[in-house]
Design a protein around this motif. Structure first.
Motif, PDB file in Angstrom:
ATOM      1  N   LYS A  59       0.838  -1.213   0.000  1.00 32.40           N
ATOM      2  CA  LYS A  59       0.000   0.000   0.000  1.00 32.40           C
ATOM      3  C   LYS A  59       0.867   1.254   0.000  1.00 32.40           C
ATOM      4  CE  LYS A  59      -4.308  -1.352   2.278  1.00 32.40           C
ATOM      5  NZ  LYS A  59      -5.391  -0.386   2.144  1.00 32.40           N
ATOM      6  N   VAL A  60       1.960   1.231   0.778  1.00 33.73           N
ATOM      7  CA  VAL A  60       2.873   2.384   0.823  1.00 33.73           C
ATOM      8  C   VAL A  60       3.431   2.654  -0.573  1.00 33.73           C
ATOM      9  CG1 VAL A  60       5.103   3.208   1.691  1.00 33.73           C
ATOM     10  CG2 VAL A  60       3.485   2.117   3.260  1.00 33.73           C
ATOM     11  N   TRP A  61       3.837   1.584  -1.257  1.00 39.19           N
ATOM     12  CA  TRP A  61       4.388   1.737  -2.612  1.00 39.19           C
ATOM     13  C   TRP A  61       3.320   2.274  -3.575  1.00 39.19           C
ATOM     14  CZ3 TRP A  61       8.723   2.325  -5.068  1.00 39.19           C
ATOM     15  CH2 TRP A  61       8.782   2.118  -6.465  1.00 39.19           C
ATOM     16  N   GLN A  62       2.112   1.747  -3.452  1.00 40.18           N
ATOM     17  CA  GLN A  62       1.036   2.180  -4.350  1.00 40.18           C
ATOM     18  C   GLN A  62       0.638   3.644  -4.106  1.00 40.18           C
ATOM     19  OE1 GLN A  62      -1.836  -0.874  -3.397  1.00 40.18           O
ATOM     20  NE2 GLN A  62      -1.233  -2.181  -5.102  1.00 40.18           N
ATOM     21  N   CYS A  63       0.803   4.107  -2.864  1.00 41.95           N
ATOM     22  CA  CYS A  63       0.406   5.480  -2.512  1.00 41.95           C
ATOM     23  C   CYS A  63       1.631   6.393  -2.319  1.00 41.95           C
ATOM     24  CB  CYS A  63      -0.418   5.485  -1.219  1.00 41.95           C
ATOM     25  SG  CYS A  63      -1.901   4.483  -1.313  1.00 41.95           S
ATOM     26  N   LYS A  64       2.740   6.047  -2.940  1.00 38.80           N
ATOM     27  CA  LYS A  64       3.992   6.793  -2.721  1.00 38.80           C
ATOM     28  C   LYS A  64       3.897   8.270  -3.095  1.00 38.80           C
ATOM     29  CE  LYS A  64       6.013   4.911  -7.002  1.00 38.80           C
ATOM     30  NZ  LYS A  64       4.867   4.022  -7.313  1.00 38.80           N
ATOM     31  N   SER A  65       3.015   8.601  -4.040  1.00 34.95           N
ATOM     32  CA  SER A  65       2.878  10.006  -4.447  1.00 34.95           C
ATOM     33  C   SER A  65       2.331  10.882  -3.316  1.00 34.95           C
ATOM     34  CB  SER A  65       1.954  10.116  -5.670  1.00 34.95           C
ATOM     35  OG  SER A  65       0.677   9.605  -5.354  1.00 34.95           O
ATOM     36  N   LYS A  66       1.655  10.266  -2.337  1.00 36.25           N
ATOM     37  CA  LYS A  66       1.089  11.032  -1.217  1.00 36.25           C
ATOM     38  C   LYS A  66       2.085  11.231  -0.082  1.00 36.25           C
ATOM     39  CE  LYS A  66      -3.570   9.283  -2.077  1.00 36.25           C
ATOM     40  NZ  LYS A  66      -4.632   8.401  -1.577  1.00 36.25           N
ATOM     41  N   LEU A  67       3.264  10.617  -0.201  1.00 32.07           N
ATOM     42  CA  LEU A  67       4.232  10.656   0.897  1.00 32.07           C
ATOM     43  C   LEU A  67       4.838  12.036   1.126  1.00 32.07           C
ATOM     44  CD1 LEU A  67       6.124   7.264   0.441  1.00 32.07           C
ATOM     45  CD2 LEU A  67       4.493   7.843   2.217  1.00 32.07           C
ATOM     46  N   ASP A  68       4.676  12.944   0.172  1.00 32.54           N
ATOM     47  CA  ASP A  68       5.254  14.284   0.379  1.00 32.54           C
ATOM     48  C   ASP A  68       4.524  15.043   1.484  1.00 32.54           C
ATOM     49  OD1 ASP A  68       2.952  14.532  -1.063  1.00 32.54           O
ATOM     50  OD2 ASP A  68       3.737  15.919  -2.571  1.00 32.54           O
ATOM     51  N   GLU A  69       3.329  14.552   1.858  1.00 33.16           N
ATOM     52  CA  GLU A  69       2.582  15.182   2.963  1.00 33.16           C
ATOM     53  C   GLU A  69       2.956  14.580   4.321  1.00 33.16           C
ATOM     54  OE1 GLU A  69      -1.481  14.390   1.931  1.00 33.16           O
ATOM     55  OE2 GLU A  69      -1.208  15.140  -0.121  1.00 33.16           O
ATOM     56  N   VAL A  70       3.740  13.505   4.309  1.00 33.20           N
ATOM     57  CA  VAL A  70       4.060  12.772   5.539  1.00 33.20           C
ATOM     58  C   VAL A  70       5.306  13.362   6.206  1.00 33.20           C
ATOM     59  CG1 VAL A  70       4.830  10.513   6.420  1.00 33.20           C
ATOM     60  CG2 VAL A  70       3.012  10.638   4.695  1.00 33.20           C
ATOM     61  N   LYS A  71       5.179  13.671   7.519  1.00 34.40           N
ATOM     62  CA  LYS A  71       6.316  14.254   8.255  1.00 34.40           C
ATOM     63  C   LYS A  71       7.267  13.175   8.762  1.00 34.40           C
ATOM     64  CE  LYS A  71       4.295  18.639   9.723  1.00 34.40           C
ATOM     65  NZ  LYS A  71       3.047  18.593   8.968  1.00 34.40           N
ATOM     66  N   SER A  72       6.714  12.028   9.206  1.00 33.83           N
ATOM     67  CA  SER A  72       7.560  10.938   9.710  1.00 33.83           C
ATOM     68  C   SER A  72       7.120   9.632   9.061  1.00 33.83           C
ATOM     69  CB  SER A  72       7.421  10.823  11.236  1.00 33.83           C
ATOM     70  OG  SER A  72       7.904   9.567  11.682  1.00 33.83           O
ATOM     71  N   ILE A  73       7.999   9.054   8.270  1.00 39.00           N
ATOM     72  CA  ILE A  73       7.669   7.800   7.572  1.00 39.00           C
ATOM     73  C   ILE A  73       7.448   6.658   8.565  1.00 39.00           C
ATOM     74  CG2 ILE A  73      10.067   7.057   7.175  1.00 39.00           C
ATOM     75  CD1 ILE A  73       7.390   6.719   4.491  1.00 39.00           C
ATOM     76  N   LYS A  74       8.177   6.687   9.662  1.00 40.94           N
ATOM     77  CA  LYS A  74       8.040   5.645  10.689  1.00 40.94           C
ATOM     78  C   LYS A  74       6.645   5.700  11.322  1.00 40.94           C
ATOM     79  CE  LYS A  74      10.175   4.023  14.991  1.00 40.94           C
ATOM     80  NZ  LYS A  74      11.228   4.276  15.994  1.00 40.94           N
ATOM     81  N   ALA A  75       6.228   6.903  11.709  1.00 38.18           N
ATOM     82  CA  ALA A  75       4.891   7.075  12.309  1.00 38.18           C
ATOM     83  C   ALA A  75       3.813   6.715  11.292  1.00 38.18           C
ATOM     84  CB  ALA A  75       4.722   8.515  12.788  1.00 38.18           C
ATOM     85  N   TYR A  76       4.039   7.097  10.036  1.00 41.41           N
ATOM     86  CA  TYR A  76       3.088   6.807   8.955  1.00 41.41           C
ATOM     87  C   TYR A  76       2.910   5.292   8.793  1.00 41.41           C
ATOM     88  CZ  TYR A  76       1.239   6.675   4.145  1.00 41.41           C
ATOM     89  OH  TYR A  76       0.486   6.428   3.024  1.00 41.41           O
ATOM     90  N   LEU A  77       4.026   4.561   8.822  1.00 37.77           N
ATOM     91  CA  LEU A  77       3.973   3.100   8.691  1.00 37.77           C
ATOM     92  C   LEU A  77       3.195   2.468   9.844  1.00 37.77           C
ATOM     93  CD1 LEU A  77       7.611   2.288   7.508  1.00 37.77           C
ATOM     94  CD2 LEU A  77       5.517   1.722   6.257  1.00 37.77           C
ATOM     95  N   LEU A  78       3.433   2.963  11.053  1.00 40.30           N
ATOM     96  CA  LEU A  78       2.729   2.412  12.223  1.00 40.30           C
ATOM     97  C   LEU A  78       1.224   2.683  12.144  1.00 40.30           C
ATOM     98  CD1 LEU A  78       5.314   3.332  15.003  1.00 40.30           C
ATOM     99  CD2 LEU A  78       4.596   1.013  14.380  1.00 40.30           C
ATOM    100  N   ILE A  79       0.856   3.891  11.737  1.00 43.12           N
ATOM    101  CA  ILE A  79      -0.573   4.227  11.611  1.00 43.12           C
ATOM    102  C   ILE A  79      -1.214   3.365  10.522  1.00 43.12           C
ATOM    103  CG2 ILE A  79      -2.188   6.044  10.893  1.00 43.12           C
ATOM    104  CD1 ILE A  79      -0.172   8.040  12.265  1.00 43.12           C
ATOM    105  N   MET A  80      -0.502   3.247   9.392  1.00 39.16           N
ATOM    106  CA  MET A  80      -1.029   2.446   8.285  1.00 39.16           C
ATOM    107  C   MET A  80      -1.183   0.982   8.699  1.00 39.16           C
ATOM    108  SD  MET A  80       0.255   2.961   4.465  1.00 39.16           S
ATOM    109  CE  MET A  80      -0.921   2.846   3.153  1.00 39.16           C
ATOM    110  N   ALA A  81      -0.197   0.477   9.438  1.00 38.80           N
ATOM    111  CA  ALA A  81      -0.234  -0.919   9.900  1.00 38.80           C
ATOM    112  C   ALA A  81      -1.422  -1.142  10.827  1.00 38.80           C
ATOM    113  CB  ALA A  81       1.071  -1.268  10.618  1.00 38.80           C
TER     114      ALA A  81
END
Length: 198
Positions: A59-81
């Protein structure tokens, strides 16, 4: 090990947004174990946690274009998980509940006429399948499954060993199971439950 951590999360994120597969592989190496351990707290199954982790990273790979809004990739992964795991658990529960309701409704709503027709159809099928078995195997099946006799009782009645009875039963169950699955699309145990419950 140090080589993986030379690049910062921010740099990794930028490369990921640019569609660099090597950045995705690096992200997976860096965080997949942490995400799997986190998910396992919800599902208590290593295999399921592994599967859900793979799905999160896809899902992260499929939505990679939205990652420019993410401040912390680690926190983003935990929330997504967390969200993906909870959604998957809800779907699984809905499926189980729905199946239970369908089965419950089916049992409640069957009337005697339907029951008789269904039983006759299944009984005819079972008798036809049984008639194709060798005589001795058929007789042993009838005594064990339809009359409820033990292997020892059948062995004594037929003058053969308990092991021979067991071998005949294993053989008949294999043949009947394949036939029932192929022609009726249900398991032999379901058919026998319907047939032997009266």
């Amino acid at each position: 090990m140090q080589a993986k951590n030379i690049i910062s999360d921010q740099e990794l994120q930028a490369k990921l947004i640019a569609g660099e597969e090597s950045a995705f592989a690096a992200l997976y190496d860096r965080y997949s174990q942490m995400i799997t351990a986190y998910i396992k707290r919800f599902v208590n199954s290593s295999d399921l946690a592994d599967d859900l982790t793979q799905e999160v990273f896809i899902k992260v790979w499929q939505c990679k274009s939205k990652l420019d809004e993410v401040k912390s990739i680690k926190a983003y992964l935990l929330i997504m998980a967390r969200n993906h795991t909870l959604n998957s658990l809800k779907k699984a529960m809905r499926f189980d509940v729905a199946m239970a309701e369908v089965i419950g409704s089916f049992v409640e709503q069957r009337n005697e006429t339907e029951e008789e027709l269904l039983s006759k159809e299944y009984l005819n099928f079972l008798n036809k399948a049984l008639s194709e078995l060798p005589y001795r195997t058929r007789e042993i099946f009838r005594l064990c499954r339809q009359e409820g006799k033990s292997y020892d009782e059948v062995a004594f009645a037929m003058g053969i060993s308990r092991n021979a009875v067991k071998n005949h039963m294993v053989s008949s169950m294999k043949i009947l199971s394949a036939s029932v699955k192929k022609d009726l699309g249900i398991s032999l145990s379901i058919l026998l439950t319907l047939f032997l419950k009266s």
